[in-house]
Design a protein around this motif. Structure first.
Motif, PDB file in Angstrom:
ATOM      1  N   PRO A  80       0.936  -1.244   0.111  1.00 54.11           N
ATOM      2  CA  PRO A  80       0.199   0.269  -0.035  1.00 54.11           C
ATOM      3  C   PRO A  80       0.788   1.093  -0.139  1.00 54.11           C
ATOM      4  CG  PRO A  80      -1.027  -1.453   1.682  1.00 54.11           C
ATOM      5  CD  PRO A  80       0.424  -2.122   1.019  1.00 54.11           C
ATOM      6  N   TYR A  81       0.604   2.396  -0.865  1.00 50.10           N
ATOM      7  CA  TYR A  81       1.506   3.405  -0.903  1.00 50.10           C
ATOM      8  C   TYR A  81       1.543   4.325   0.303  1.00 50.10           C
ATOM      9  CZ  TYR A  81       1.317   2.300  -6.003  1.00 50.10           C
ATOM     10  OH  TYR A  81       1.776   1.672  -7.050  1.00 50.10           O
ATOM     11  N   ASN A  82       2.635   4.772   0.475  1.00 50.99           N
ATOM     12  CA  ASN A  82       2.829   5.443   1.824  1.00 50.99           C
ATOM     13  C   ASN A  82       2.516   6.841   1.565  1.00 50.99           C
ATOM     14  OD1 ASN A  82       3.401   5.936   4.498  1.00 50.99           O
ATOM     15  ND2 ASN A  82       5.462   6.228   3.779  1.00 50.99           N
ATOM     16  N   ASP A  83       1.540   7.220   0.688  1.00 45.01           N
ATOM     17  CA  ASP A  83       1.020   8.651   0.676  1.00 45.01           C
ATOM     18  C   ASP A  83       0.196   9.136   1.505  1.00 45.01           C
ATOM     19  OD1 ASP A  83      -0.910   6.666  -0.246  1.00 45.01           O
ATOM     20  OD2 ASP A  83      -1.219   8.060  -2.225  1.00 45.01           O
ATOM     21  N   GLN A  84       0.627   9.348   2.731  1.00 47.73           N
ATOM     22  CA  GLN A  84      -0.226   9.792   3.949  1.00 47.73           C
ATOM     23  C   GLN A  84      -0.810  11.122   4.056  1.00 47.73           C
ATOM     24  OE1 GLN A  84       1.931   8.626   7.766  1.00 47.73           O
ATOM     25  NE2 GLN A  84       0.788   6.585   7.639  1.00 47.73           N
ATOM     26  N   VAL A  85      -2.005  10.987   4.356  1.00 44.92           N
ATOM     27  CA  VAL A  85      -2.603  12.317   4.746  1.00 44.92           C
ATOM     28  C   VAL A  85      -3.066  12.337   6.145  1.00 44.92           C
ATOM     29  CG1 VAL A  85      -4.583  13.674   4.022  1.00 44.92           C
ATOM     30  CG2 VAL A  85      -3.599  12.126   2.375  1.00 44.92           C
ATOM     31  N   TYR A  86      -2.865  13.642   6.603  1.00 42.26           N
ATOM     32  CA  TYR A  86      -3.460  14.054   7.902  1.00 42.26           C
ATOM     33  C   TYR A  86      -4.800  14.279   7.822  1.00 42.26           C
ATOM     34  CZ  TYR A  86      -3.910  15.445  12.845  1.00 42.26           C
ATOM     35  OH  TYR A  86      -4.092  16.135  14.208  1.00 42.26           O
ATOM     36  N   TYR A 118      -3.384   9.574  10.783  1.00 44.52           N
ATOM     37  CA  TYR A 118      -2.503   9.610   9.593  1.00 44.52           C
ATOM     38  C   TYR A 118      -3.119   8.466   8.910  1.00 44.52           C
ATOM     39  CZ  TYR A 118       0.661  12.851  11.289  1.00 44.52           C
ATOM     40  OH  TYR A 118       1.295  13.905  11.759  1.00 44.52           O
ATOM     41  N   MET A 119      -3.487   8.524   7.676  1.00 38.88           N
ATOM     42  CA  MET A 119      -3.918   7.481   6.752  1.00 38.88           C
ATOM     43  C   MET A 119      -3.720   7.580   5.384  1.00 38.88           C
ATOM     44  SD  MET A 119      -8.020   8.508   7.088  1.00 38.88           S
ATOM     45  CE  MET A 119      -7.837   8.582   8.922  1.00 38.88           C
ATOM     46  N   ASN A 120      -3.680   6.433   4.489  1.00 38.43           N
ATOM     47  CA  ASN A 120      -3.334   6.641   2.953  1.00 38.43           C
ATOM     48  C   ASN A 120      -4.585   7.549   2.379  1.00 38.43           C
ATOM     49  OD1 ASN A 120      -5.332   4.683   1.835  1.00 38.43           O
ATOM     50  ND2 ASN A 120      -3.910   3.217   2.641  1.00 38.43           N
ATOM     51  N   PRO A 162       4.805  21.015   4.193  1.00 37.57           N
ATOM     52  CA  PRO A 162       5.921  20.648   3.244  1.00 37.57           C
ATOM     53  C   PRO A 162       5.855  19.202   3.013  1.00 37.57           C
ATOM     54  CG  PRO A 162       6.568  22.375   4.840  1.00 37.57           C
ATOM     55  CD  PRO A 162       5.172  21.989   5.192  1.00 37.57           C
ATOM     56  N   THR A 163       5.551  18.142   3.945  1.00 36.04           N
ATOM     57  CA  THR A 163       5.706  16.784   4.146  1.00 36.04           C
ATOM     58  C   THR A 163       4.341  16.128   3.561  1.00 36.04           C
ATOM     59  OG1 THR A 163       5.229  16.714   6.423  1.00 36.04           O
ATOM     60  CG2 THR A 163       7.405  16.701   5.414  1.00 36.04           C
ATOM     61  N   ARG A 164       3.074  16.827   3.670  1.00 39.56           N
ATOM     62  CA  ARG A 164       1.521  16.062   3.453  1.00 39.56           C
ATOM     63  C   ARG A 164       0.602  16.976   3.495  1.00 39.56           C
ATOM     64  NH1 ARG A 164       3.233  15.321   8.727  1.00 39.56           N
ATOM     65  NH2 ARG A 164       4.310  13.290   8.031  1.00 39.56           N
ATOM     66  N   PHE A 165      -0.256  16.406   3.132  1.00 37.08           N
ATOM     67  CA  PHE A 165      -1.565  17.142   2.978  1.00 37.08           C
ATOM     68  C   PHE A 165      -2.386  17.035   4.388  1.00 37.08           C
ATOM     69  CE2 PHE A 165      -1.041  16.951  -1.565  1.00 37.08           C
ATOM     70  CZ  PHE A 165      -1.545  18.147  -2.355  1.00 37.08           C
ATOM     71  N   THR A 166      -3.076  18.079   4.691  1.00 39.61           N
ATOM     72  CA  THR A 166      -3.804  17.947   6.043  1.00 39.61           C
ATOM     73  C   THR A 166      -5.096  18.434   5.720  1.00 39.61           C
ATOM     74  OG1 THR A 166      -1.914  18.441   7.393  1.00 39.61           O
ATOM     75  CG2 THR A 166      -3.931  19.056   8.252  1.00 39.61           C
ATOM     76  N   ILE A 167      -6.130  17.593   6.218  1.00 37.75           N
ATOM     77  CA  ILE A 167      -7.634  18.007   6.136  1.00 37.75           C
ATOM     78  C   ILE A 167      -8.095  17.904   7.496  1.00 37.75           C
ATOM     79  CG2 ILE A 167      -9.747  17.340   5.030  1.00 37.75           C
ATOM     80  CD1 ILE A 167      -7.908  15.659   2.818  1.00 37.75           C
TER      81      ILE A 167
END
Length: 372
Positions: free
Chosen positions: A195-201, A217-219, A292-297
């Motif tokens: 599973p891709y480690n494209d994590q989103v908060y 944190y989840m993909n 800088p490191t991820r998207f946050t929703i």
């Protein structure tokens, strides 16, 4: 082009060193329909299938199946393209068989469509394609063959459907070299295996107590599922864009490139971070931003929390408040549309912008979803 090259390399690793570019399961030829064919009971003769478009994919399948089923195992299978073949080594069609607690599933692509079949019996999806026997040839070298198996990696059927949808597979026209049955099978198998480690908060109740922020944190495919559940009855009414000084932004320097650390220390007041807040007709608020490191929703009923905190940490270490930059009536959409805008290829270049330009994401979202 790079993506297709990597996918072909993966297909070689999964399916073998000599690839063919076959285009059929039980059928061959024809024009790609941009549709998915789903057969929910391939082991029962008195049932039929459903033709589903890209726009219908996630909602219609969710109404037909239990999308929360978890994949226990997945295997790559192959069979010859012609009954005249004496071996599968050079020319073969590839497809995936998946096992859940209650069902056997197959998924594959040919020159006509993408097909998903479900059955209580393995042979109904392994040996059959759209109620017809799969092609086999002469002798033991042309039987339907299992090539590789992996554990399910805790992936749900819904997450896999989300992945296929956001990768735009139904709009990805069949191509003999770059978008054939084998590249599709390799892509699906790789997603299940790793599973891709494209994590989103993602915090669905940012104004409520939570035991640990780590559980946020989840993909991306999990986020699509959660947002679909929460925003089903929520429609945007207004959107705002806010600006906060990066100098006061509570993010450790090791998340930021060295040149940006130095620049912000010297003239931090020139650098700003932007984020969007949506108001809905249900009295909820959503914030969306790229760090800088991820998207946050984040989602809350208390808008002030979204202004003051990001990932449950204060934005204002130096008592510098987030300032309202723009405000407008929003289009009649929900957060699902925002996710599609970001992750379904609408603004792919946003993923390659350096951290200093994180605010560009918010500005593009604002321009896309404000009432024209």
């Amino acid at each position: 082009m790079l993506t297709s090259m990597l996918t072909r390399k993966l297909a070689v690793a999964v399916l073998g060193p000599r690839m063919s570019y076959g285009n059929s399961g039980a059928k061959g030829g024809g024009e790609f329909t941009h549709k998915l064919y789903f057969d929910p009971r391939a082991d029962q003769s008195d049932t039929g299938g459903y033709w589903i478009t890209d726009d219908q994919l996630r909602e219609k399948l969710a109404n037909l199946i239990d999308t929360e089923e978890r994949i226990q195992k997945a295997s790559v299978y192959s069979h010859p393209l012609s009954s005249l073949q004496v071996t599968n080594a050079l020319l073969f069609h590839a497809f995936i068989i998946m096992e859940t607690n209650n069902w056997w599933w197959s998924i594959e692509k040919n020159s006509e469509c993408i097909t998903i079949q479900r059955s209580k019996k393995l042979e109904s999806v392994r040996d059959m394609y759209q109620r017809k026997k799969r092609t086999t040839g002469f002798g033991p070298l042309t039987k339907i063959r299992k090539n590789e198996t992996t554990e399910g990696g805790n992936t749900t059927i819904k997450e896999l459907i989300n992945y296929i949808w956001r990768k735009d597979c139904l709009n990805d026209v069949y191509h003999l070299l770059e978008a054939n049955c084998q590249t599709f099978a390799a892509m699906v198998f790789d997603r299940i295996k790793s599973p891709y480690n494209d994590q989103v908060y993602f915090d669905e109740a940012a104004d409520q107590p939570r035991y640990s922020a780590n559980s946020c944190y989840m993909n991306v495919d999990q986020v699509f599922s959660e947002v679909q559940r929460l925003s089903a009855s929520e429609t945007f009414t207004r959107l705002e864009i806010y600006k906060v000084s990066i100098k006061s932004w509570n993010i450790p320097d090791f998340f930021v490139p060295n040149f940006l650390v130095l620049f912000r220390q010297i003239s931090g007041f020139f650098l700003h971070h932007y984020f969007v807040i949506f108001e809905t007709d249900e009295g909820t608020y959503w914030s969306f931003e790229r760090l800088p490191t991820r998207f946050t929703i984040q989602r809350a009923r208390n808008k002030d929390i979204l202004l003051k905190e990001c990932q449950r940490k204060s934005r204002d270490t130096f008592l510098v408040k987030a300032n309202l930059e723009k405000s407008n009536v929003a289009v009649w959409q929900d957060m699902n549309a925002v996710l599609e805008f970001i992750w379904k290829g609408k603004i792919r270049d946003i993923f390659y912008l350096p951290a200093a330009f994180c605010g560009q994401t918010a500005l593009r979202i604002y321009d896309q979803f404000k009432r024209k």
